[in-house]
Write a protein that holds these residues in place. Structure first.
Motif, short mmCIF file in Angstrom:
data_model
loop_
_atom_site.label_atom_id
_atom_site.label_comp_id
_atom_site.label_asym_id
_atom_site.label_seq_id
_atom_site.Cartn_x
_atom_site.Cartn_y
_atom_site.Cartn_z
N LYS A 44 11.04 7.40 -0.11
CA LYS A 44 10.53 7.22 -1.38
C LYS A 44 9.54 6.28 -1.54
O LYS A 44 10.05 5.08 -1.17
N PRO A 45 8.26 6.48 -2.06
CA PRO A 45 7.18 5.72 -2.02
C PRO A 45 7.26 4.54 -2.79
O PRO A 45 8.18 4.63 -4.03
N LYS A 46 6.72 3.29 -2.55
CA LYS A 46 6.53 2.21 -3.26
C LYS A 46 5.42 1.51 -3.13
O LYS A 46 4.78 1.32 -2.04
N THR A 47 4.56 0.96 -4.28
CA THR A 47 3.35 0.77 -4.23
C THR A 47 2.99 -0.68 -4.81
O THR A 47 4.01 -1.12 -5.72
N LEU A 48 2.47 -1.54 -3.94
CA LEU A 48 2.07 -2.86 -4.66
C LEU A 48 0.50 -2.84 -4.91
O LEU A 48 -0.31 -2.22 -4.29
N ASN A 73 7.13 3.68 -9.47
CA ASN A 73 7.81 2.74 -8.53
C ASN A 73 6.88 1.86 -7.98
O ASN A 73 6.83 1.43 -6.74
N SER A 74 5.84 0.98 -8.77
CA SER A 74 4.91 0.21 -8.59
C SER A 74 5.13 -0.92 -9.10
O SER A 74 5.81 -1.27 -9.96
N THR A 75 4.87 -2.24 -8.45
CA THR A 75 4.73 -3.47 -8.93
C THR A 75 3.26 -4.10 -8.80
O THR A 75 2.51 -3.83 -7.99
N TYR A 76 2.93 -5.07 -9.87
CA TYR A 76 1.63 -5.80 -9.78
C TYR A 76 1.83 -7.33 -9.40
O TYR A 76 2.92 -7.90 -9.69
N ILE A 77 1.02 -7.83 -8.66
CA ILE A 77 0.90 -9.32 -8.65
C ILE A 77 -0.57 -9.77 -8.64
O ILE A 77 -1.49 -9.10 -8.54
N LYS A 78 -0.70 -11.02 -8.87
CA LYS A 78 -2.02 -11.77 -9.06
C LYS A 78 -2.24 -11.91 -7.63
O LYS A 78 -1.35 -12.55 -6.94
N TRP A 79 -3.70 -12.02 -7.15
CA TRP A 79 -3.86 -12.22 -5.93
C TRP A 79 -5.38 -12.73 -5.90
O TRP A 79 -6.26 -12.47 -6.58
N LYS A 80 -5.49 -13.99 -5.38
CA LYS A 80 -6.86 -14.67 -5.30
C LYS A 80 -7.34 -14.23 -3.77
O LYS A 80 -6.93 -14.91 -2.82
N ILE A 93 2.79 -9.03 2.80
CA ILE A 93 3.41 -9.18 1.42
C ILE A 93 4.23 -7.71 1.17
O ILE A 93 5.23 -7.56 0.68
N ALA A 94 3.23 -6.85 1.18
CA ALA A 94 3.57 -5.58 0.87
C ALA A 94 4.80 -4.93 1.72
O ALA A 94 5.78 -4.23 1.40
N ARG A 97 8.11 -6.51 0.98
CA ARG A 97 8.63 -5.67 -0.19
C ARG A 97 8.84 -4.10 0.09
O ARG A 97 9.36 -3.47 -1.01
N ALA A 98 8.84 -3.85 1.07
CA ALA A 98 9.05 -2.34 1.63
C ALA A 98 8.15 -1.39 1.02
O ALA A 98 8.50 -0.31 0.68
N CYS A 99 7.10 -1.79 0.83
CA CYS A 99 5.89 -1.14 0.10
C CYS A 99 5.35 0.07 1.07
O CYS A 99 5.25 -0.43 2.12
N THR A 100 5.15 1.16 0.81
CA THR A 100 4.51 2.17 1.58
C THR A 100 3.01 2.12 1.18
O THR A 100 2.18 3.05 2.00
N SER A 101 2.31 1.51 0.42
CA SER A 101 1.09 1.72 0.01
C SER A 101 0.41 0.35 -0.88
O SER A 101 1.35 -0.12 -1.57
N LEU A 102 -0.71 0.37 -0.72
CA LEU A 102 -1.47 -0.83 -1.58
C LEU A 102 -2.32 -0.06 -2.67
O LEU A 102 -3.18 1.13 -2.46
N VAL A 103 -2.70 -0.41 -3.94
CA VAL A 103 -3.44 0.05 -4.78
C VAL A 103 -4.22 -1.48 -5.11
O VAL A 103 -3.93 -2.15 -5.67
N LEU A 104 -5.82 -1.48 -4.92
CA LEU A 104 -6.54 -2.66 -4.86
C LEU A 104 -7.64 -2.32 -6.15
O LEU A 104 -8.19 -1.21 -5.83
N ALA A 105 -7.43 -3.00 -7.24
CA ALA A 105 -8.50 -2.58 -8.20
C ALA A 105 -9.72 -3.79 -8.50
O ALA A 105 -9.31 -5.13 -8.20
N ARG A 106 -10.76 -3.30 -9.00
CA ARG A 106 -11.92 -4.30 -9.09
C ARG A 106 -13.08 -3.71 -10.01
O ARG A 106 -12.97 -2.36 -10.05
N THR A 107 -13.72 -4.41 -10.54
CA THR A 107 -15.23 -4.08 -10.73
C THR A 107 -16.17 -4.53 -9.59
O THR A 107 -16.20 -5.68 -9.49
#
Length: 269
Positions: A44-48, A73-80, A93-94, A97-107
């Motif tokens: 079961k996937p989990k995403t940070l 099944n995803s959670t968000y954290i603030k990251w500097k 960190i991921a 938390r037993a995450c199987t993937s990361l999604v990183l967002a930006r402009t």
């Protein structure tokens, strides 16, 4: 001697420069087993989800918020960010938390919204431009999907080996749905559509509710279907592919094309 020659041939093949995101061998370096286990329902996937890079327009949090509603099944954290080992720390960190993937967002510095999907199962890191983003709050008559009803993923027109690789990576962020059939005369379906059109992946998310009702007049039992859009809406365009060593955070570029034609980015405030 024959074994040595065979190994040299394999290494030569892996070193072949890939200059197109349509190359049939684009995803050849990535082990399929981990993603296969997600798609089969074994894992079961989990995403940070978080922001990354230097945010010129400070839209990373907005994009991440919308991605939080896309990938279950995803959670968000603030990251500097700003240190060379930031990705390594974030991967740590991921994994805690037993995450199987990361999604990183930006402009990015050119004003384009982007997400980066990183599989912690095989190290694939795909960069996508996010085009024509319409947030959920701007969707007319927007509906929230049923709680704890994971979306069924519908992948359309992913036919080439390169596009199939992108589809598998995206689909590995969704838990496998095994049963959304009728209960007590009603059927609820939570459906996420990804459709590939000439290299652009269009995303829409709908909630369908069907139930038996009595027709006014003669009382005949008929099915009433309600369809509402959950949002957001956007288009993804694959712009680069890398391989991440999940133990160290080091990165190897697989393909960054010389140029990709994108629409002029909208003005930002």
């Amino acid at each position: 001697m024959d074994m040595m020659k065979a190994e040299e041939l394999v290494q030569s093949k892996m070193r072949r420069e890939i200059t197109s995101l349509d190359d049939d061998e684009l995803w050849a370096e990535f082990e399929p087993e981990g993603i296969d286990r997600v798609l089969s329902g074994e894992i079961k996937p989990k995403t940070l989800i978080t922001n990354y890079g230097v945010l010129r327009y400070r839209r990373g949090a907005l994009i991440a918020k919308e991605m939080l509603s896309v990938f279950p099944n995803s959670t968000y954290i603030k990251w500097k960010w700003g240190f060379s080992n930031s990705l390594k720390e974030l991967i740590g960190i991921a994994k805690e938390r037993a995450c199987t993937s990361l999604v990183l967002a930006r402009t990015n510095s050119d004003g384009y919204d982007e997400i980066r999907i990183v599989s912690l199962l095989n190290g694939a890191a795909a960069e996508f431009s996010v085009l024509n983003l319409i947030p959920r709050e701007d969707i007319p008559d927007q509906a929230s999907p049923p709680i704890r009803l994971y979306p069924e993923v519908n992948m359309g027109l992913f036919t080439s080996p390169a596009s199939v690789g992108a589809a598998r990576l995206i689909q590995s962020l969704f838990p496998k749905v095994t049963d959304s059939g009728p209960r007590n005369g009603a059927c609820r379906r939570n459906i996420a559509f990804f459709q590939n059109q000439k290299g652009c992946i269009h995303y829409r998310h709908y909630w369908n509710h069907a139930e038996e009702v009595s027709r006014v007049g003669d009382g005949t039992r008929v099915m009433k279907v309600t369809k509402k859009e959950c949002g957001p809406q956007f288009v993804l365009m694959l712009t680069a592919l890398s391989k991440i060593a999940v133990e160290t955070g080091s990165e190897k570029r697989i393909c960054v094309p010389p140029w990709i034609t994108l629409p002029v980015p909208p003005a930002r405030i």
